[in-house]
Design an enzyme around this catalytic site. Structure first.
Site, PDB file in Angstrom:
ATOM      1  CB  ALA A 132     -21.776  75.870 -62.822  1.00 35.78           C
ATOM      2  CB  SER A 134     -17.775  71.279 -57.776  1.00 40.46           C
ATOM      3  OG  SER A 134     -18.128  71.536 -56.443  1.00 40.46           O
ATOM      4  CD  GLU A 245     -11.196  78.600 -52.416  1.00 41.32           C
ATOM      5  OE1 GLU A 245     -12.301  78.047 -52.474  1.00 41.32           O
ATOM      6  OE2 GLU A 245     -10.555  78.967 -53.423  1.00 41.32           O
ATOM      7  CD  GLN A 282     -19.539  54.014 -18.639  1.00 42.83           C
ATOM      8  OE1 GLN A 282     -20.484  53.395 -19.142  1.00 42.83           O
ATOM      9  NE2 GLN A 282     -18.577  53.414 -17.930  1.00 42.83           N
ATOM     10  CD  GLN A 339     -28.791  63.576 -28.804  1.00 43.30           C
ATOM     11  OE1 GLN A 339     -28.994  64.162 -29.870  1.00 43.30           O
ATOM     12  NE2 GLN A 339     -29.699  62.815 -28.224  1.00 43.30           N
ATOM     13  CG  LEU A 340     -23.300  65.989 -24.692  1.00 42.66           C
ATOM     14  CD1 LEU A 340     -21.827  66.357 -24.744  1.00 42.66           C
ATOM     15  CD2 LEU A 340     -23.550  64.961 -23.598  1.00 42.66           C
ATOM     16  N   GLY A 342     -29.473  68.719 -24.855  1.00 39.93           N
ATOM     17  CA  GLY A 342     -30.865  68.288 -24.807  1.00 39.93           C
ATOM     18  C   GLY A 342     -31.744  69.227 -25.614  1.00 39.93           C
TER      19      GLY A 342
END
Length: 400
Positions: A132, A134, A245, A282, A339-340, A342
């Site tokens: 079902a 949603s 909710e 950077q 990602q930072l 690694g």
């Protein structure tokens, strides 16, 4: 940016919740993940500390506070320990509580609310069904009234947070063959009722702290006094409580993203690559600048929703925006956090890896983000002109 939504009382409450998390949850975190349940004693300790009865009237043991900011503080602090702590407790305090407080009779309140407040009665909400999703019109669980006024309940539910151990479950069931808006009623199913069975603990990708289960109802006889509210009013009852909710989900989402980002900022200042901290490159600075901005801007919108909700002015559509956008930001930010980190970000021993797995479901549960976008689009006057064959309703029970 400094948040100005909270008062000194909220700050004191935050300190109490943070101390509870450090004392009662973090020392058992690994055990909780392995057993895939928050122990009953933790629930009881949370009840003893007053965390489960924020909006419950004082005569039943609660704090009687009509201020959802306290709920938000609770969610934010629990999310720092792990997202599933916020979602499990949030189902109890933010989703089930309004049904029991606002729809129950005085006799029902006497039966259920004291145990709700203490943690003796852990609760869940049973709406989502296999096949079902949603689509509320596809709800098949049904209850048939008997000559003595009792009801016979048959059907099943799935993805039910707290479902494996809950002592009380609010269940939506079809009570007539008419249109969904007048054919659904709400019932309270209690642990130990003959025919009420739990399936397996579901093996989820993340959020292992939460017990998530299938529920089965095989000729469960419910006394007449276990009908919650009026017969046939289940659909509007659910619609009326969607804003809170969704707001609850948004508070957990952004709180979870914020703590992952905070810990990543600490990590990139220490982790070395090519002879310098990763955070000094950077690319890292640009990514972190974007993430911090997204989290703070999103938090500002959630805070505005909290204000509106306390004023009784939060619309279901604005709450849908909060749920949808916080889930998008949360997943995007935590993915960049991984990602930072690694390769270490992919290791389960690091919290960021767990956070990444925990977050993915937020774009699905409490109404998928596609459903949220549909609701927002309709509010812009862009509804589908074709006749609808089903009534789509965002999932109310967190499927994890």
């Amino acid at each position: 940016m400094k948040r100005d939504i909270y008062t000194d009382d909220h700050d004191m409450f935050r300190e109490a919740v943070a101390a509870f998390v450090a004392r009662e949850i973090m020392p058992r975190d690994e055990e909780i993940r392995e057993t895939r349940q928050i122990p009953k004693e933790v629930w009881l300790k949370a009840g003893e500390a007053g965390f489960l009865g924020i909006g419950i009237p004082e005569e039943y043991g609660g704090a009687g506070l009509d201020d959802f900011r306290f709920n938000a503080v609770l969610q934010e602090e629990l999310a720092k320990a792990g997202m599933a702590y916020g979602s499990s407790v949030g189902i109890h305090t933010d989703v089930v509580a309004p049904y029991l407080v606002e729809l129950s009779t005085p006799a029902q309140k006497e039966r259920w609310l004291p145990g709700f407040v203490t943690g003796e009665l852990r609760t869940a909400i049973g709406m989502t069904e296999p096949g079902a999703g949603s689509d509320l019109a596809a709800l098949r669980t049904n209850a048939v009234q008997q000559d003595d006024g009792s009801w016979i309940l048959n059907g099943s539910k799935t993805f039910i947070t707290n479902g494996y151990y809950a002592e009380l479950v609010v269940v939506a069931a079809r009570t007539s063959d008419g249109p969904s808006r007048s054919a659904i009623s709400m019932f309270v199913v209690e642990d130990g009722m003959p025919g009420f069975n739990r399936g397996r603990k579901l093996d989820k990708v993340g959020q292992h702290e939460a017990d998530t289960a299938e529920l089965f109802f095989e000729n469960v006889r419910l006394p007449a006094e276990n009908l919650l509210g009026e017969e046939g009013r289940g659909f509007p009852y659910m619609m009326e409580r969607l804003a809170q909710e969704r707001l609850s989900a948004a508070c957990v989402n952004i709180g979870h993203a914020a703590i992952a980002l905070e810990r990543t900022l600490e990590y990139v200042k220490e982790r070395q690559a090519f002879g310098r901290p990763v955070g000094t490159f950077q690319n890292s600075r640009f990514k972190l600048a974007t993430m911090v901005t997204e989290v703070e801007v999103t938090q500002a919108y959630v805070d505005q929703c909290l204000r509106a909700h306390n004023d009784g002015a939060l619309t279901a559509v604005d709450a849908a925006k909060a749920k949808y956008w916080t889930a998008e930001v949360q997943n995007r930010v935590i993915d960049d956090c991984v990602q930072l980190y690694g390769g270490y970000g992919y290791m389960n021993e690091y919290e960021v890896a767990r956070a990444w797995a925990d977050a993915r479901v937020t774009r699905i549960w409490a109404g998928s983000n596609e459903i949220m976008q549909e609701l927002i689009g309709r509010d812009l006057g862009l509804g589908d002109p074709r006749p609808s064959k089903a009534e789509a309703r965002p999932v109310a029970a967190n499927p994890a």
